[in-house]
Scaffold this active site. Structure first.
Site, PDB file in Angstrom:
ATOM      1  N   GLU A   1       0.847  -1.199   0.000  1.00 30.77           N
ATOM      2  CA  GLU A   1       0.000   0.000   0.000  1.00 30.77           C
ATOM      3  C   GLU A   1       0.878   1.244   0.000  1.00 30.77           C
ATOM      4  O   GLU A   1       1.838   1.335   0.772  1.00 30.77           O
ATOM      5  CB  GLU A   1      -0.910   0.053   1.243  1.00 30.77           C
ATOM      6  CG  GLU A   1      -1.970  -1.030   1.314  1.00 30.77           C
ATOM      7  CD  GLU A   1      -2.828  -0.908   2.571  1.00 30.77           C
ATOM      8  OE1 GLU A   1      -2.789   0.163   3.229  1.00 30.77           O
ATOM      9  OE2 GLU A   1      -3.531  -1.878   2.896  1.00 30.77           O
TER      10      GLU A   1
ATOM     11  N   GLU B   1     -13.450   5.719  -1.103  1.00 26.93           N
ATOM     12  CA  GLU B   1     -14.382   4.922  -0.301  1.00 26.93           C
ATOM     13  C   GLU B   1     -15.138   5.833   0.671  1.00 26.93           C
ATOM     14  O   GLU B   1     -14.661   6.137   1.759  1.00 26.93           O
ATOM     15  CB  GLU B   1     -13.629   3.836   0.460  1.00 26.93           C
ATOM     16  CG  GLU B   1     -12.988   2.787  -0.453  1.00 26.93           C
ATOM     17  CD  GLU B   1     -12.368   1.650   0.329  1.00 26.93           C
ATOM     18  OE1 GLU B   1     -13.029   0.617   0.502  1.00 26.93           O
ATOM     19  OE2 GLU B   1     -11.220   1.811   0.778  1.00 26.93           O
TER      20      GLU B   1
ATOM     21  N   LYS C   1     -15.805   4.830   4.482  1.00 27.69           N
ATOM     22  CA  LYS C   1     -14.716   4.653   5.442  1.00 27.69           C
ATOM     23  C   LYS C   1     -14.920   5.580   6.644  1.00 27.69           C
ATOM     24  O   LYS C   1     -15.230   6.746   6.472  1.00 27.69           O
ATOM     25  CB  LYS C   1     -13.371   4.970   4.777  1.00 27.69           C
ATOM     26  CG  LYS C   1     -12.712   3.815   4.048  1.00 27.69           C
ATOM     27  CD  LYS C   1     -12.165   2.801   5.025  1.00 27.69           C
ATOM     28  CE  LYS C   1     -11.324   1.740   4.342  1.00 27.69           C
ATOM     29  NZ  LYS C   1     -10.040   2.265   3.876  1.00 27.69           N
TER      30      LYS C   1
ATOM     31  N   GLU D   1      -9.555   9.807   4.900  1.00 27.46           N
ATOM     32  CA  GLU D   1      -9.724   8.358   4.813  1.00 27.46           C
ATOM     33  C   GLU D   1     -10.630   7.952   3.660  1.00 27.46           C
ATOM     34  O   GLU D   1     -10.543   6.839   3.148  1.00 27.46           O
ATOM     35  CB  GLU D   1     -10.291   7.808   6.127  1.00 27.46           C
ATOM     36  CG  GLU D   1      -9.267   7.661   7.227  1.00 27.46           C
ATOM     37  CD  GLU D   1      -8.167   6.690   6.856  1.00 27.46           C
ATOM     38  OE1 GLU D   1      -8.469   5.547   6.483  1.00 27.46           O
ATOM     39  OE2 GLU D   1      -6.984   7.093   6.926  1.00 27.46           O
TER      40      GLU D   1
END
Length: 498
Positions: free
Chosen positions: A263, A317, A320, A326
């Protein structure tokens, strides 16, 4: 917006790895309007993304990936880890359902057992290596162990004293796990999975780490961080963290285990406490990261050995939890629209859709006015930029500010130099953006040459003492004057990072 067209082709063989260096993407699913697997795969194929990491082993997703050739890393979710780590039969059943049922049609190449277990699920740490061994045994029984590697992703925070890299070591309290884990990786020819986030290192450094250093922006030699023990020069945080991982393994006498970054990325939006989570910084980081990996630059400790990396992540997303950042790490929204157009021109094997004339070099927000004026004088003088459009009565005279004039001159220089690395820096007062500052009849060169004058021009540029450009004298300055304004903050770890 057009497609990004990631041409994420395999490039050069990495010395430690069984396969070539690559850029992949993580696919999270915390979206309120998550595309169906067929739509996800269509996006991957359109973008020529050949490596993906799933956070589970979703059957529908694996079926959709069948016969595409896309290489897939599947994951054992943390909530299934305890059962698998305590039972060989449970592990074998997991492999049967989630791997054997899909290969060879689906090209599964790795299994990530859990995610950041030592930090997020410490009670499962004692059985982590057992779970990996049980999964591997099931692969051996099916003659898939050479095709599918088993590992587990770690956060870079398990590495302590990581600056300078040569002093790095793993948290010793985890030795009962890390030592057998590294023995397992070594014996099976697998790799250490490491999550590398320069964004967080930058945010937590309280100003010690410069933003340019985190974003892979070019640094002058005097600003590079130097490891006092090895005298290796580090130009970016990413390399420093990866080398810290290598040195930490060496500290435990493991020197032949490759690192793969599972990541890495940068958020494109944040709240008021995250001012550097911006579209431009996300674009800059990911564009530079892709170039860095696929150009086989390697790290100072292992030059020429590229670090295969999965970008976090494919989609924003929105479900999240946590701060705004985030929710905003994605390259695309749920509809497949790019969050930003990656600046990949010049990266060789990676292509972006018509980005050649969609990026601009402009004055950085908050840049020192004296630095800007010196940079403007240099661009219009020794830099040989035709600044005549900035003269009074000409199209780009208004607004008559140093910021506006410098932005035009910077962009003209940047495009005259074919957007080569380091040509949009001007001692830190310039930055690359996708925002077109053209207005009225003032057309910036990065606009695609709407006035037919600048883009791809091969006509000779005037010399610094030429009068052909008609440039006002205030835009001429010697390179010595420009250099005199350089900030010479030498980043030596022995003085700064410790």
């Amino acid at each position: 917006m057009g497609l990004l067209f990631f041409a994420l082709f395999l490039v050069v063989s990495a010395a430690f790895a069984d396969e070539d260096a690559f850029i992949g993407v993580n696919i999270g699913t915390a979206l309120s309007d998550m595309p169906n697997p067929t739509q996800v795969v269509a996006l991957l194929k359109a973008q020529q993304i050949h490596h993906v990491r799933l956070y589970d082993a979703d059957r529908a997703m694996l079926l959709a990936l069948a016969n595409t050739g896309i290489r897939v890393t599947v994951s054992v979710p943390n909530d299934q880890l305890l059962g698998i780590g305590q039972s060989n039969a449970t592990a074998a059943n997991w492999v049967s359902r989630n791997v054997l049922a899909h290969v060879p049609a689906t090209n599964i190449t790795a299994i990530a057992v859990g995610s950041e277990v030592l930090i997020t699920l410490p009670n499962a740490a004692p059985i982590l290596v057992s779970a990996m061994k049980f999964i591997h045994s099931a692969l051996v029984a099916s003659n898939l162990d050479s095709q599918i590697k088993v590992s587990t992703p770690h956060p870079s925070s398990i590495i302590l004293d990581s600056f300078p890299p040569s002093q790095a070591f793993f948290n010793r309290s985890w030795d009962p796990v890390t030592v057998p884990l590294l023995k397992f990786l070594q014996s099976t020819g697998s790799f250490l999975m490491l999550n590398v986030y320069p964004y967080y290192d930058y945010m937590q450094s309280n100003g010690v780490i410069p933003l340019d250093y985190a974003l892979f922006r070019p640094l002058s030699p005097t600003k590079e961080a130097v490891d006092p023990n090895t005298l290796l020069h580090y130009t970016n945080v990413f390399d420093a963290i990866v080398d810290a991982g290598y040195f930490a393994m060496s500290y435990l006498n493991f020197t032949n285990i490759p690192i793969i970054v599972t990541e890495s990325g940068w958020p494109s939006k944040g709240d008021s406490s995250e001012p550097d989570a911006t579209l431009d910084n996300a674009n800059t980081y990911n564009s530079n990261l892709i170039r860095h990996v696929l150009n086989n630059t390697g790290t100072p400790k292992h030059p020429g050995i590229a670090i295969s990396t999965y970008i976090y992540e494919l989609y924003n997303e929105d479900l999240k939890p946590g701060p705004i950042s985030e929710k905003n790490w994605g390259l695309f929204d749920a509809n497949g629209v790019p969050t930003y157009i990656l600046r990949l021109t010049g990266s060789g094997t990676v292509l972006a859709n018509d980005t050649t004339n969609q990026t601009f070099c402009v004055a950085r927000d908050g840049a020192d006015r004296k630095m800007l004026q010196a940079a403007l004088d240099w661009a219009c003088g020794p830099g040989k930029v035709d600044c005549s459009p900035l003269l009074q009565g000409q199209p780009c005279y208004e607004p008559d500010t140093v910021v506006a004039h410098a932005s035009y001159a910077f962009d003209a220089y940047y495009h005259r130099m074919a957007m080569a690395d380091g040509t949009c820096n001007f001692n830190g007062v310039a930055t690359v953006t996708t925002t077109d500052l053209s207005h009225g009849s003032c057309i910036f060169p990065g606009s695609g040459g709407r006035n037919g004058t600048f883009t791809n021009s091969t006509s000779p540029v005037p010399s610094s003492n030429s009068t052909a450009s008609g440039c006002h004298s205030r835009y001429f300055g010697s390179s010595d004057a420009f250099t005199s304004l350089v900030v010479v903050g030498v980043l030596l770890w022995s003085a700064t990072f410790l």
